[in-house]
Design a protein around this motif. Sequence first.
Motif, PDB file in Angstrom:
ATOM      1  N   ASN A  61       0.844  -1.189   0.000  1.00 32.19           N
ATOM      2  CA  ASN A  61       0.000   0.000   0.000  1.00 32.19           C
ATOM      3  C   ASN A  61       0.873   1.230   0.000  1.00 32.19           C
ATOM      4  O   ASN A  61       1.852   1.293   0.718  1.00 32.19           O
ATOM      5  CB  ASN A  61      -0.897   0.006   1.236  1.00 32.19           C
ATOM      6  CG  ASN A  61      -2.113  -0.854   1.023  1.00 32.19           C
ATOM      7  OD1 ASN A  61      -2.298  -1.399  -0.062  1.00 32.19           O
ATOM      8  ND2 ASN A  61      -2.917  -0.979   2.040  1.00 32.19           N
ATOM      9  N   GLY A  62       0.515   2.193  -0.827  1.00 31.03           N
ATOM     10  CA  GLY A  62       1.318   3.398  -0.907  1.00 31.03           C
ATOM     11  C   GLY A  62       2.494   3.262  -1.854  1.00 31.03           C
ATOM     12  O   GLY A  62       3.302   4.170  -1.969  1.00 31.03           O
ATOM     13  N   ALA A  63       2.568   2.133  -2.560  1.00 33.93           N
ATOM     14  CA  ALA A  63       3.669   1.966  -3.503  1.00 33.93           C
ATOM     15  C   ALA A  63       3.424   2.760  -4.778  1.00 33.93           C
ATOM     16  O   ALA A  63       4.354   3.053  -5.514  1.00 33.93           O
ATOM     17  CB  ALA A  63       3.855   0.495  -3.836  1.00 33.93           C
ATOM     18  N   GLY A  64       2.170   3.102  -5.019  1.00 38.34           N
ATOM     19  CA  GLY A  64       1.850   3.896  -6.199  1.00 38.34           C
ATOM     20  C   GLY A  64       1.048   3.162  -7.245  1.00 38.34           C
ATOM     21  O   GLY A  64       0.844   3.677  -8.342  1.00 38.34           O
ATOM     22  N   GLY A 117      -4.009   2.244   4.158  1.00 39.94           N
ATOM     23  CA  GLY A 117      -4.928   1.235   4.672  1.00 39.94           C
ATOM     24  C   GLY A 117      -4.391   0.502   5.896  1.00 39.94           C
ATOM     25  O   GLY A 117      -5.089   0.326   6.891  1.00 39.94           O
ATOM     26  N   GLY A 118      -3.136   0.102   5.820  1.00 39.07           N
ATOM     27  CA  GLY A 118      -2.546  -0.647   6.914  1.00 39.07           C
ATOM     28  C   GLY A 118      -2.489   0.164   8.194  1.00 39.07           C
ATOM     29  O   GLY A 118      -2.773  -0.338   9.284  1.00 39.07           O
ATOM     30  N   ASN A 119      -2.131   1.430   8.069  1.00 42.40           N
ATOM     31  CA  ASN A 119      -2.042   2.272   9.253  1.00 42.40           C
ATOM     32  C   ASN A 119      -3.416   2.598   9.816  1.00 42.40           C
ATOM     33  O   ASN A 119      -3.591   2.721  11.022  1.00 42.40           O
ATOM     34  CB  ASN A 119      -1.260   3.543   8.933  1.00 42.40           C
ATOM     35  CG  ASN A 119       0.221   3.270   8.845  1.00 42.40           C
ATOM     36  OD1 ASN A 119       0.792   2.649   9.733  1.00 42.40           O
ATOM     37  ND2 ASN A 119       0.833   3.677   7.756  1.00 42.40           N
ATOM     38  N   GLN A 120      -4.396   2.728   8.920  1.00 43.16           N
ATOM     39  CA  GLN A 120      -5.768   2.907   9.405  1.00 43.16           C
ATOM     40  C   GLN A 120      -6.157   1.710  10.254  1.00 43.16           C
ATOM     41  O   GLN A 120      -6.720   1.841  11.342  1.00 43.16           O
ATOM     42  CB  GLN A 120      -6.734   3.029   8.228  1.00 43.16           C
ATOM     43  CG  GLN A 120      -6.631   4.341   7.497  1.00 43.16           C
ATOM     44  CD  GLN A 120      -7.595   4.409   6.326  1.00 43.16           C
ATOM     45  OE1 GLN A 120      -8.372   3.487   6.094  1.00 43.16           O
ATOM     46  NE2 GLN A 120      -7.540   5.487   5.582  1.00 43.16           N
ATOM     47  N   GLN A 121      -5.830   0.523   9.734  1.00 42.91           N
ATOM     48  CA  GLN A 121      -6.211  -0.690  10.442  1.00 42.91           C
ATOM     49  C   GLN A 121      -5.534  -0.739  11.810  1.00 42.91           C
ATOM     50  O   GLN A 121      -6.152  -1.104  12.802  1.00 42.91           O
ATOM     51  CB  GLN A 121      -5.810  -1.912   9.589  1.00 42.91           C
ATOM     52  CG  GLN A 121      -6.384  -3.210  10.060  1.00 42.91           C
ATOM     53  CD  GLN A 121      -7.880  -3.264   9.842  1.00 42.91           C
ATOM     54  OE1 GLN A 121      -8.634  -2.546  10.467  1.00 42.91           O
ATOM     55  NE2 GLN A 121      -8.318  -4.113   8.948  1.00 42.91           N
ATOM     56  N   LYS A 122      -4.278  -0.328  11.861  1.00 49.98           N
ATOM     57  CA  LYS A 122      -3.574  -0.318  13.137  1.00 49.98           C
ATOM     58  C   LYS A 122      -4.250   0.645  14.113  1.00 49.98           C
ATOM     59  O   LYS A 122      -4.343   0.369  15.311  1.00 49.98           O
ATOM     60  CB  LYS A 122      -2.126   0.112  12.936  1.00 49.98           C
ATOM     61  CG  LYS A 122      -1.230  -0.997  12.405  1.00 49.98           C
ATOM     62  CD  LYS A 122       0.176  -0.447  12.297  1.00 49.98           C
ATOM     63  CE  LYS A 122       1.163  -1.466  11.802  1.00 49.98           C
ATOM     64  NZ  LYS A 122       2.485  -0.830  11.594  1.00 49.98           N
ATOM     65  N   ALA A 123      -4.703   1.787  13.591  1.00 48.35           N
ATOM     66  CA  ALA A 123      -5.358   2.765  14.464  1.00 48.35           C
ATOM     67  C   ALA A 123      -6.654   2.190  15.027  1.00 48.35           C
ATOM     68  O   ALA A 123      -6.984   2.399  16.199  1.00 48.35           O
ATOM     69  CB  ALA A 123      -5.631   4.061  13.698  1.00 48.35           C
ATOM     70  N   GLU A 176       3.408   1.371  16.042  1.00 52.26           N
ATOM     71  CA  GLU A 176       4.157   1.974  14.931  1.00 52.26           C
ATOM     72  C   GLU A 176       3.238   2.461  13.820  1.00 52.26           C
ATOM     73  O   GLU A 176       3.392   2.117  12.653  1.00 52.26           O
ATOM     74  CB  GLU A 176       5.175   0.963  14.380  1.00 52.26           C
ATOM     75  CG  GLU A 176       6.268   0.642  15.389  1.00 52.26           C
ATOM     76  CD  GLU A 176       7.138  -0.506  14.935  1.00 52.26           C
ATOM     77  OE1 GLU A 176       6.796  -1.139  13.921  1.00 52.26           O
ATOM     78  OE2 GLU A 176       8.156  -0.773  15.579  1.00 52.26           O
ATOM     79  N   ILE A 177       2.255   3.238  14.217  1.00 51.26           N
ATOM     80  CA  ILE A 177       1.338   3.802  13.218  1.00 51.26           C
ATOM     81  C   ILE A 177       2.043   4.966  12.532  1.00 51.26           C
ATOM     82  O   ILE A 177       2.493   5.902  13.196  1.00 51.26           O
ATOM     83  CB  ILE A 177       0.042   4.298  13.883  1.00 51.26           C
ATOM     84  CG1 ILE A 177      -0.654   3.142  14.600  1.00 51.26           C
ATOM     85  CG2 ILE A 177      -0.884   4.935  12.856  1.00 51.26           C
ATOM     86  CD1 ILE A 177      -1.820   3.556  15.453  1.00 51.26           C
ATOM     87  N   LYS A 178       2.128   4.903  11.214  1.00 49.55           N
ATOM     88  CA  LYS A 178       2.819   5.962  10.478  1.00 49.55           C
ATOM     89  C   LYS A 178       1.824   7.077  10.172  1.00 49.55           C
ATOM     90  O   LYS A 178       0.975   6.958   9.308  1.00 49.55           O
ATOM     91  CB  LYS A 178       3.400   5.411   9.183  1.00 49.55           C
ATOM     92  CG  LYS A 178       4.658   4.608   9.425  1.00 49.55           C
ATOM     93  CD  LYS A 178       5.365   4.283   8.119  1.00 49.55           C
ATOM     94  CE  LYS A 178       6.307   3.125   8.340  1.00 49.55           C
ATOM     95  NZ  LYS A 178       5.818   1.871   7.727  1.00 49.55           N
ATOM     96  N   THR A 179       1.949   8.169  10.918  1.00 50.93           N
ATOM     97  CA  THR A 179       1.082   9.315  10.676  1.00 50.93           C
ATOM     98  C   THR A 179       1.866  10.580  10.963  1.00 50.93           C
ATOM     99  O   THR A 179       2.775  10.586  11.790  1.00 50.93           O
ATOM    100  CB  THR A 179      -0.186   9.253  11.562  1.00 50.93           C
ATOM    101  OG1 THR A 179      -0.867  10.489  11.486  1.00 50.93           O
ATOM    102  CG2 THR A 179       0.152   8.976  13.009  1.00 50.93           C
ATOM    103  N   ALA A 180       1.517  11.653  10.264  1.00 51.18           N
ATOM    104  CA  ALA A 180       2.232  12.909  10.452  1.00 51.18           C
ATOM    105  C   ALA A 180       2.099  13.377  11.893  1.00 51.18           C
ATOM    106  O   ALA A 180       3.059  13.793  12.514  1.00 51.18           O
ATOM    107  CB  ALA A 180       1.690  13.965   9.482  1.00 51.18           C
ATOM    108  N   SER A 181       0.876  13.302  12.420  1.00 49.66           N
ATOM    109  CA  SER A 181       0.668  13.641  13.821  1.00 49.66           C
ATOM    110  C   SER A 181      -0.642  13.011  14.255  1.00 49.66           C
ATOM    111  O   SER A 181      -1.370  12.452  13.450  1.00 49.66           O
ATOM    112  CB  SER A 181       0.590  15.152  14.011  1.00 49.66           C
ATOM    113  OG  SER A 181      -0.663  15.618  13.580  1.00 49.66           O
ATOM    114  N   ALA A 182      -0.924  13.118  15.546  1.00 50.49           N
ATOM    115  CA  ALA A 182      -2.188  12.563  16.043  1.00 50.49           C
ATOM    116  C   ALA A 182      -3.369  13.377  15.542  1.00 50.49           C
ATOM    117  O   ALA A 182      -4.511  12.942  15.607  1.00 50.49           O
ATOM    118  CB  ALA A 182      -2.170  12.515  17.566  1.00 50.49           C
ATOM    119  N   ASP A 183      -3.091  14.576  15.027  1.00 46.08           N
ATOM    120  CA  ASP A 183      -4.164  15.445  14.557  1.00 46.08           C
ATOM    121  C   ASP A 183      -4.574  15.171  13.111  1.00 46.08           C
ATOM    122  O   ASP A 183      -5.575  15.684  12.639  1.00 46.08           O
ATOM    123  CB  ASP A 183      -3.729  16.910  14.650  1.00 46.08           C
ATOM    124  CG  ASP A 183      -3.935  17.448  16.041  1.00 46.08           C
ATOM    125  OD1 ASP A 183      -4.946  17.061  16.651  1.00 46.08           O
ATOM    126  OD2 ASP A 183      -3.099  18.236  16.510  1.00 46.08           O
TER     127      ASP A 183
END
Lengths: 352, 372, 505
Positions: free
Chosen positions: C41-44, C406-412, C391-398
Amino acid sequence: MAFLKKSMGAAKKSKMTDTNLLLTITIVVFVAMYLAAVLFLGEGFLKPQAFFNMLNQNAALIIVSCGMTLVMITGGIDISVGGVVALVSMSCAVHLDHNGGSILEAVLLALGIGLAFGLIQGFLVAYLEIQPFIVTLAGMFFARGMTTIVNATQFNVAHEGFVKLKDTRIIMPEIFGTLNKHGKFIPAYIEIGVVVAILVVVILFCVLRWSKTGRKFYAVGDNNQSALMLGINVKRTKFTAHVICGLLAGIGGFVYFLHVGSGSPSHASGMEMNAIAASIIGGTMLSGGVGNIVGALFGVLSLSTIKDIVSSMGFDEAWWTGITVAAMLCIFLIIQSIVTARKSSSVAKSDG
Amino acid sequence: MTTADTKKKNKPNVSELFGKIFKRQIFIPIAAVLVLLLFNLIVDPGFFSIELTRNSAGNPVLSGNLITILNNGSELAILVLGMTLVTAASGGQDISVGATIAIAGSIILRIVCGTDAKADSASFGIVLVAFLVACVASMAFGAFNGALVSIFKIQPMVATLILFTAGRSIAAWINNNQLPTVSDPSFGYIGGFIPGIPIPTPFIITVICIVLMALLLKFTNLGLYSQAVGINESSSKLNGINPIFIKFLTFVILGLCTAVCGLIKVSRVSGITYSVIAQDIEMDAILAVALGGNALGGGKFNMAASIIGAYIIQILTTTLYAYKIESTALSAYKAIVVIVLVIVSAPAVRNKTKAFFAKLKAKAAAERKEVA
Amino acid sequence: MKDNVVLEMRNIHKYFPGVRALQNVDFTLCEGEIHALMGENGAGKSTLIKVLTGVYEKDEGQIFLKGKDKAVAIHSPQDAQKLGISTVYQEITLCPKLSVAENMYIGRLNGIGVNWRKLNKDADAILESLDIPAKATQQLGSCSLAVQQMVAIARAVDMDCKVLILDEPTSSLDEQEVAKLFKLMRDLKSRGVGIIFVTHFLDQVYEVCDKITVLRDGQLVGEYEIKDLPRVKLVAKMLGKELDDTTEIKDTSLVYDKEDAGKHVLEVEGLASVSGIKPFDFYINKGEVNGFTGLLGSGRSECVRAIFGADKVVSGTVKKDGKVIKINKPIDAMKNGIAYLPEDRKRDGIIGDLSVRENIILALQVLKGFFKPLSKAEANKFAEEYIKLLEIKTASADTPIKSLSGGNQQKAILARWLLTHPEYLILDEPTRGIDIGTKIDIQKLVLKLASEGMSITFISSETDEMLRTCSRLVVMRDRKVVGEVSGDDMNQSKIMSTIAGGESK
C-alpha cells in the motif's frame, strides 16, 4: 395502506425499479383521492371543468416542478425557482406596461432571466462545486430582492395584446362541456399556459426516458463517483440540469404571469417549497437517481386536489390547507423511506 | 550578511504561520467580519459610535450600529447553536425553525393572553410558565423532526419540509387566528432592555446560551458523538454510539433553541404576525453555518465559526440598512455578498488559487536560480 | 514501440502536496497478456492506474497506445474509455438504482436516443455468454455485490477494450466466482486484450498472470516474467528487503500457560441473528486464538457480529465467565469486555474526517460514558502511546485518519480496541487489503496478546494465515457451523474437506 403492501409485494416479484414503483403509488393515490372526492363531495368535482381549472391554476407550478424534479434526480436542489418566477412576472409586467414593450420581447425577457439564473447557478454548483442549496438560496434572495428593486408594489398589466392573450381560452371538445342551471351550454376550456405545461411535461418525459442525456441525469444522481467512472461528464450533466431548471423557471414565470396578469413582489411566494413537495409526492427522491416527470405532474395535481377537498369539506380557514399538505407530504415521505428500507433489506439477503 | 541569514531563516516560518492561519476553518469568517468592519470604517467611521442614551421609558440604553448588530443578531446566533449540531450529526438542515419559532411565540402569547388575545399585565411567573410550555412544545416538534430523520431515515431538509409547510398554520390555529398583543411594558424587557441595564437583553440571553452550549460541549461527548455519527454512522454504531439517539438529541436541542428565539421575537413586538415572525430565518441560519466553513453535508463542525457566521449576516444587514437600502431589496445585496463569500471559500477555487501561487513561487525561485 | 505492445507508459511522474506519488515509472503491456501490478500500500499502484484512466493528470511522462503515433493525452475517464482503456474497480462503481442493462451501456451510447428493446436484448446476450446470473431489466441494487462486480466486468468486456484494468476485483468474490472471473480473463487474453491485474492475493497472481511489475515507494522496482520470480523473491522485491519466512511467525514460546488457561471466557448457545445464520454454539478459552473459516458468505462475519450485538439477536444465550449476559447492542458487548474490529474498514471502522487521536480514543470514550469526556491531555497521552506501540505511520495525532494508508488505518482501529483492554477481541479480516509488512505485524501482535491472556477470534480469507495464528478453527458452510478442527487436524486439506462437506460434522 393495504394496496401499498400489495404493490410492494408485486414490485418485489417483478423487480420493479424504485422509480416506477413510486410513480405507481403516486398515480394510484391521486386517482383514489379524486374518485373519493367525486363520490363523497360530489358535483363540484364531477364537472370536467373542475379538473381543467386545476390545470389552469397550476400550469406554472407544473412547469416549475418539472425543472425541480430534473435537478432533484441529479441529486441537487433549486430553491430559487419561486424567486425567479416572481422576478420574471414583475419584469415582464414592467416591460409591457411601463416600457411599452411587445409580448415577444416579454417572452424573450422571461426566457433570458431564467436562462441567466440557470447558467450562473449551474456553473457555481457544477464547476466550482459549491453546495446547490447555498447557491440557489443566494439565487432566491437575489431574485426576491431584484423583484422589489424592479418595482416595489403590485400592479395589474393593462397592455392590450397581453390582456387578450391572457383571456384566450382554448375550448375543449363538446363532451366536456356542461349545461348551467338555465340550460345554457357552457364549454369547458383551458388556458394557453396549460398547453405549454403539457408540452413541457411530454418533451421532458421523452428526454428523460429515451435520450442518452436523460439517462445521464439518473446516473449522476445515483452515484456521481460511479457516473464519472462510467465515462459520464458529471459536471456538464449537473450544469445542464440547472440550466434546464432555470429555463423552466423562466417559462413557468411567464405562464404564471399570463395567469395572474400582474406583477408583485409577493407573487409565487413559497412556490419553491410547493415544487419540492410536488416532486416528492410524485416519487422523486431528494437523494437523487429516482424520479419521474409524470410524477411531478401528478404531484401537483394531488396537492391541488387535497387543497380543494379540504376547502370543500368546510375547513375554510387558511391554516387547514397548510396542515393537510404537510400531512400528505409526511405520508409520502414515510412511503419513500419504507421503499428504501425494502431495497436495502433485499440486498442484504441476496448478499448472503 | 547576518541579517540576510536571519531573514532567510525567518521567512519560511512566517509563511508557515500564515499558511496555518489560512488553513484554519475560522479564518474565512473572521476575515469576512474584518473586511465588513473595515469597509464601514473607511466609508463612515461614525458607524462605530456607541452612545448611552435614555429610551422612552427613561432607562439608560446603549445605542449605535454595533449594539444593533449584537442585539438583532441574537436570535440567529442562538439558532445557529442548534443548527450546527443538527448539520453535523444528520448531514442536513432543519428548514422548519422559522415555523417552529412562530409556534413557540404563539404558544407563549396564548398562555400570557388567554382567550382574549389581549393582556394588560404579564407577571414574571406566567411568562416563565408560558416559556417553559413553549420549550416543551418546541422540543416535541424537534423530536418529531428528529424521529423522521433518525428512525425513518428521511433527509432532514425533506423531513422538516413538513413542519415548514404546516408550522405557521399551526401557530395561527393555536390562537384561533387572532393576533394577541401584550401591553404590559415589562413583557418587552426580554426583547428590549431591562431597566437599569444598558445592554440589550437578547444579547445577554445569547451569551448565556453560548456559555451553556460551550459547557455542554466541554462536559459531554455530544461534539465527538455528533461528528462521528455525521461522518460514519455505521462505524459509530459499532463503537457503541446510538446514532438514532444522537440525531434525535440534536433536533431536540435545536427545538429548545427555537423556543428561546420565539420568546425574544414575541417580546420584541409584544405580539405576533404569523406569516412574518422569523421569516426566512431558517435560510439565514443555514447560511450562517455554511459561512462558518462547516460542511453542510455533516461531519466536523466548528461552533465558534458558526456563531461568527451568524454575526456576519447581521453585520451585513445592519450595514446595508445604514446605507438606506430598502429592507425589501436587502436580500439582493445579501445574496451577492454570500455568493462572493462562498466562491472565495469554495475548495475548488481555493485549490486553484493555491496552485496558481505555487506556480508563481516556483517561477520566482527559478528566476532567482538563474540570476545566481 | 514493438508490434505486440498495446500500452506503454514512460517516465511517469505524479506529485501530490508533500508527496512524490510516482517517480519516473515505466510500464509496458503486451497484447494477450495478463500483467500483475504489485506493490505494498502506498507503492503507487492506484496512482499509476488513476493516471492511466484519467482520474489524475500526470505531471510528467508519456503514454503510448498501439495504433497511435504520438503520445496520447488522457484527461478524464471518458478519454480513457474512448482510447479503449477500461477499468473495473474494487469498490463497485456502478449506479445501483439503474437497471443492469443501463449500467452496462450508459456513458457509451451512440446517437441521441436510447433503444430500450435492443439495449436489453444485447445486455441479456452478453450476460448469458458470460454466465452472469442477472437479468438486463433488473435493478442493479437488487443484485448481490459479487454479481454487481461481474456486471462491471461485463461492461468492460463489451466495450471492446484493448487494455482492461482490474483493480482488486476479487476481494469481494468467493472462490467459485473468482474461478469464473479467471476463466473470463483467460478468454479475453486469447482475444488479444491486455489485462492489468492489481491484487493483494499472491496465489491469484501465480494462477493467472504472465508478467509482474513491482512498484515500491512510487518507483519502479522492475518487470519480471512470472516463472523467473518465485514468491519469496516477489515479496522481497515488494518490501525492499529479504523477509524472514512468514510461516515461522508461530512462536511456540508465545503460549498463555497460567492455570486458568482452559477456562471458558465466553460461551454461546444457540445464537442466531436477523442476518439469517443458523443457531450456533461457540466457546473460547482464556488466552486462546481461534478462528471462523468458510467460504465468503458462509456466515463467518455474521456469527461474530451476533456475538458483538451488531446484528439484532433473535435467539440464544451468551455466557461470560459462566454467567448469562444480555447483549442487544454493541455497547452491551463492549461493557462486557468484548471488542470487535469489523470486516469493512472503510464502512464500519474508520471515521474518516476525524483525527487519528479521536479515532483511537473513540471506543474508550464511549465506554466511559456520555458525560465523562476524556481530557485533552489524557486523549493525547493514549493516542501517542498507541501510535508508538503499534508503529502507526502518521504525520501527527491530529491528522485525519482518512489520509493514512490502509494498513495504518487498520492499526489505528486496532489501537482503538486495545485501548479498552478487552478480555475478548474479535478481529474480522484484519489483514484484508493491507500490505504484507503490516499483515505480519498484526499476526505477531495477535499471538503476543493471546500469550498475555487475551482471548482472540481471528477471521481471515487466507487459510494459511489462520493456520499460523489460530489453535482452533470453527468451520462454516451455508450460514451454519459444520465442524471444528484443532490440534493435529489443522491443515489445509482437512479444512477444505470440512468446508466442502466431508465426513466431519
